[in-house]
Design an enzyme around this catalytic site. Structure first.
Site, PDB file in Angstrom:
ATOM      1  N   GLU A  21       0.797  -1.234   0.000  1.00 18.57           N
ATOM      2  CA  GLU A  21       0.000   0.000   0.000  1.00 18.57           C
ATOM      3  C   GLU A  21       0.830   1.286   0.000  1.00 18.57           C
ATOM      4  OE1 GLU A  21      -2.843  -0.549   3.190  1.00 18.57           O
ATOM      5  OE2 GLU A  21      -3.568  -2.415   2.307  1.00 18.57           O
TER       6      GLU A  21
ATOM      7  N   ASN B 143       2.208  -4.481  -3.477  1.00 17.84           N
ATOM      8  CA  ASN B 143       0.801  -4.862  -3.334  1.00 17.84           C
ATOM      9  C   ASN B 143      -0.008  -3.629  -2.933  1.00 17.84           C
ATOM     10  OD1 ASN B 143      -1.160  -7.080  -3.007  1.00 17.84           O
ATOM     11  ND2 ASN B 143      -1.063  -6.663  -0.795  1.00 17.84           N
TER      12      ASN B 143
ATOM     13  N   HIS C 267     -10.201  -5.666  -2.893  1.00 21.33           N
ATOM     14  CA  HIS C 267     -11.274  -5.570  -1.893  1.00 21.33           C
ATOM     15  C   HIS C 267     -12.405  -4.791  -2.566  1.00 21.33           C
ATOM     16  CE1 HIS C 267      -9.025  -7.337   1.360  1.00 21.33           C
ATOM     17  NE2 HIS C 267      -8.005  -6.540   1.101  1.00 21.33           N
TER      18      HIS C 267
ATOM     19  N   GLU D 228      -6.075 -10.340  -2.434  1.00 22.88           N
ATOM     20  CA  GLU D 228      -6.920 -10.230  -1.226  1.00 22.88           C
ATOM     21  C   GLU D 228      -8.394 -10.111  -1.609  1.00 22.88           C
ATOM     22  OE1 GLU D 228      -5.471  -7.205   1.493  1.00 22.88           O
ATOM     23  OE2 GLU D 228      -3.388  -7.626   1.014  1.00 22.88           O
TER      24      GLU D 228
ATOM     25  N   ASP E 293     -12.154  -9.964  -1.997  1.00 23.16           N
ATOM     26  CA  ASP E 293     -13.479 -10.153  -1.401  1.00 23.16           C
ATOM     27  C   ASP E 293     -14.408  -9.104  -2.012  1.00 23.16           C
ATOM     28  OD1 ASP E 293     -12.591  -7.911   0.098  1.00 23.16           O
ATOM     29  OD2 ASP E 293     -12.401  -9.058   1.951  1.00 23.16           O
TER      30      ASP E 293
HETATM   31  O1  9MR Z   1      -7.223  -9.135   7.571  1.00 21.17           O
HETATM   32  C1  9MR Z   1      -6.468  -8.230   8.325  1.00 21.17           C
HETATM   33  C2  9MR Z   1      -7.229  -7.880   9.589  1.00 21.17           C
HETATM   34  O2  9MR Z   1      -7.362  -9.018  10.417  1.00 21.17           O
HETATM   35  C3  9MR Z   1      -6.513  -6.789  10.318  1.00 21.17           C
HETATM   36  O3  9MR Z   1      -7.285  -6.384  11.428  1.00 21.17           O
HETATM   37  C4  9MR Z   1      -6.278  -5.626   9.376  1.00 21.17           C
HETATM   38  C5  9MR Z   1      -5.538  -4.525  10.070  1.00 21.17           C
HETATM   39  O4  9MR Z   1      -5.129  -3.543   9.167  1.00 21.17           O
HETATM   40  O5  9MR Z   1      -5.534  -6.069   8.256  1.00 21.17           O
HETATM   41  C6  9MR Z   1      -6.245  -6.961   7.516  1.00 21.17           C
HETATM   42  O6  9MR Z   1      -5.585  -7.253   6.328  1.00 21.17           O
HETATM   43  C7  9MR Z   1      -5.338  -6.166   5.441  1.00 21.17           C
HETATM   44  C8  9MR Z   1      -4.117  -6.503   4.654  1.00 21.17           C
HETATM   45  O7  9MR Z   1      -3.057  -6.800   5.524  1.00 21.17           O
HETATM   46  C9  9MR Z   1      -3.732  -5.412   3.694  1.00 21.17           C
HETATM   47  N1  9MR Z   1      -4.824  -5.034   2.849  1.00 21.17           N
HETATM   48  C10 9MR Z   1      -6.067  -4.767   3.531  1.00 21.17           C
HETATM   49  C11 9MR Z   1      -6.447  -5.914   4.440  1.00 21.17           C
HETATM   50  C12 9MR Z   1      -7.795  -5.675   5.088  1.00 21.17           C
HETATM   51  O8  9MR Z   1      -7.733  -4.590   5.970  1.00 21.17           O
END
Ligand code: 9MR
Length: 517
Positions: free
Chosen positions: A165, A206, A242, A271, A273
């Site tokens: 990011e 990513n 997402h 990722e 969804d």
């Molecule tokens: O799935 C992850 C969630 O359990 C955490 O609370 C969150 C914290 O930022 O991160 C989520 O995963 C993220 C990923 O690492 C990067 N892209 C966005 C994802 C969803 O927030």
């Protein structure tokens, strides 16, 4: 060179069109795959197309035996949702803790899965001590972190999200302790450190909202182009995906993936969804199904798209509801681990034919009595350069059928000339915009049937007794050479719609009507 000859649509006002209006959940489809015992997994289906199909997971979920069983069987790749992030692996400077990440790599090895490492350098889930460092120390801290973690997982992680990011929505670089200390050079430095620690891992940048063309993906494109020009070790771009049905599908996703591939990079959907505003209903789930299927279609169409990872496979463990209050239902399986319509749509998009052999080779029996296909030739010239099947579907069962789970195949032979095709929908009372079509090379080509026109749907439900009305379809070779349709498997000469057992119909990938060639 090729002149696209559009046919004038011919309407048939006399045909009864009982279709599609209100969307209602097709009870028989919400439960997912049609044959349970030995069907291909999502990863089997993807593997048959040269891709992987994976899921994120997280340590607290693994004691859930039903969850872990499906995670270990349905998916060929896993990504730790949290346990390889900086706040977990180096909460205090120089004190590393890989215990949770090791649980994930152990699980993967026990189940024959590959692992995507996530993530080495990210502004979020970063322990406070990094942000408190004087800027002159950030580079050393970053390099030490990458070196320790990528060395620890060398040989166990196939790919790393080295940098996560890096961009704001407008395509400017996101500020972070790393950007603040080093400017954008932190990205090249991070990639070089990761490559030194694990020269065999595929290294990715990513981000989210880079799936379609736009300011953010343009910025990513410019960044990775520059990095490649500078000889920085970079193997791929991760598109998180997402998605949310209320914001629309990413603009030109396939073309966007292709432009990164054309730079010589791999592309991964990392990722995926597809969330919605709650409560979920059949219409929203149908839209969601089409989004999932479109992502699969885009990845399949781009050779260097290496695979798809869903950001966990069940609504039970989704990150969405806690982050976006009022939204959810984003995953392929529901809270009770039952497959949702999107699961069937993904199977179909991956080419499932209901056999247990990794995809489409035809040859299974199917369950009659759900849908039937009607056909007429919209074309009296069987030797010209276009094939024009008129098709209709009728729901002969007692339950509504969710159209995104349905595909139809019109089988033909390409004869001589080009092996690439164009296809068109000229008219249908349900609207050509809800009809998808493409020409697919049969994996077990037969005389008269080495290709098929595959017709699908982006939405809608067919109530019991209802028909789609006619779908006026058309295909040609890209060199506009002639066909000899008279020996084509699905070809007929009838000028009126009639039951067509040589046009095959599938629900959730299982044959429900017709006889395959
Ligand atoms: O799935 C992850 C969630 O359990 C955490 O609370 C969150 C914290 O930022 O991160 C989520 O995963 C993220 C990923 O690492 C990067 N892209 C966005 C994802 C969803 O927030």
């Amino acid at each position: 060179m090729s002149l696209v000859k559009r046919c004038r649509p011919h309407r048939s006002p006399g045909l009864p069109v009982l279709v599609v209006g209100a969307l209602a959940l097709a009870a028989g489809l919400a439960g997912g795959p049609a044959s349970a015992a030995s069907q291909d997994t999502l990863h089997d289906l993807a593997s048959a197309q040269g891709k992987y199909f994976g899921s994120a997971t997280d340590n607290p979920e693994l004691p859930d035996a039903a969850y872990a069983a499906k995670l270990g069987s349905e998916f060929g790749q896993i990504t730790p949702g949290n346990s390889m992030k900086w706040d977990t692996t180096e909460p205090t400077r120089g004190r590393f803790d890989f215990a949770k990440g090791d649980v994930i790599t152990d699980f993967a090895q026990e189940h024959g899965q590959t692992v995507r490492g996530h993530t080495l350098v990210w502004h979020s889930q970063l322990p406070g001590w990094v942000g408190a460092l004087p800027s002159t120390e950030v580079e050393t801290a970053m390099t030490d972190h990458i070196t320790a973690e990528a060395t620890h997982y060398r040989g166990e992680v196939a790919a790393w999200d080295v940098v996560n990011e890096p961009f704001n929505e407008d395509g400017t670089f996101r500020t972070s302790p790393f950007y603040n200390a080093m400017g954008k050079d932190y990205i090249a430095k991070a990639l070089r450190a990761a490559h030194a620690a694990d020269p065999d891992a595929k290294l990715y940048i990513n981000d989210y909202n880079v799936e379609g063309k736009g300011a953010k993906s343009d910025a990513m494109y410019n960044l990775v182009s520059d990095l490649l020009d500078e000889g920085v070790p970079l193997d791929g771009v991760g598109m998180q995906a997402h998605l949310a049905i209320q914001y629309g599908f990413p603009y030109q996703m396939q073309a966007n993936m292709q432009r990164f591939a054309d730079l010589g990079l791999d592309v991964a959907v990392t990722e995926l969804d597809v969330r919605m505003q709650l409560p979920a209903d059949a219409a929203k789930l149908a839209t969601q199904s089409s989004y999932y299927a479109q992502v699969v279609d885009a990845c399949l169409a781009v050779e260097r798209c290496v695979g798809i990872t869903v950001w966990d496979y069940t609504d039970k463990y989704s990150w969405v509801p806690s982050t976006f209050p009022g939204e959810g239902a984003a995953n392929l399986y529901d809270d009770g681990l039952a497959p949702k319509p999107a699961y069937a749509a993904v199977r179909t998009a991956l080419g499932d034919d209901g056999d247990d052999d990794g995809g489409d080779d035809g040859g299974d029996g199917g369950t009659p009595g759900t849908l039937k296909a009607l056909y007429r030739a919209n074309d009296t010239a069987a030797g010209d350069n276009q094939i024009k099947p008129g098709l209709q579907l009728v729901n002969t069962g007692t339950a509504p059928v969710s159209l995104p789970a349905v595909t139809v195949r019109y089988w033909f032979s390409g004869d001589n000339g080009a092996t690439t095709y164009g296809s068109w929908c000229d008219w249908s009372p349900i609207g050509c915009s809800t009809i998808t079509h493409r020409v697919v090379a049969a994996s077990s080509p037969k005389s008269g049937a080495d290709h098929y026109l595959e017709v699908g749907f982006t939405g809608g439900t067919l109530a019991p007794g209802a028909a789609t009305g006619e779908m006026q379809l058309r295909l040609s070779k890209t060199d506009w050479s002639n066909f000899n349709e008279s020996d084509d498997y699905s070809h007929g000469t009838g000028a009126s719609y009639a039951d067509a057992s040589k046009v095959t119909v599938y629900v959730g990938g299982a044959l429900v009507w017709g006889i395959e060639p």
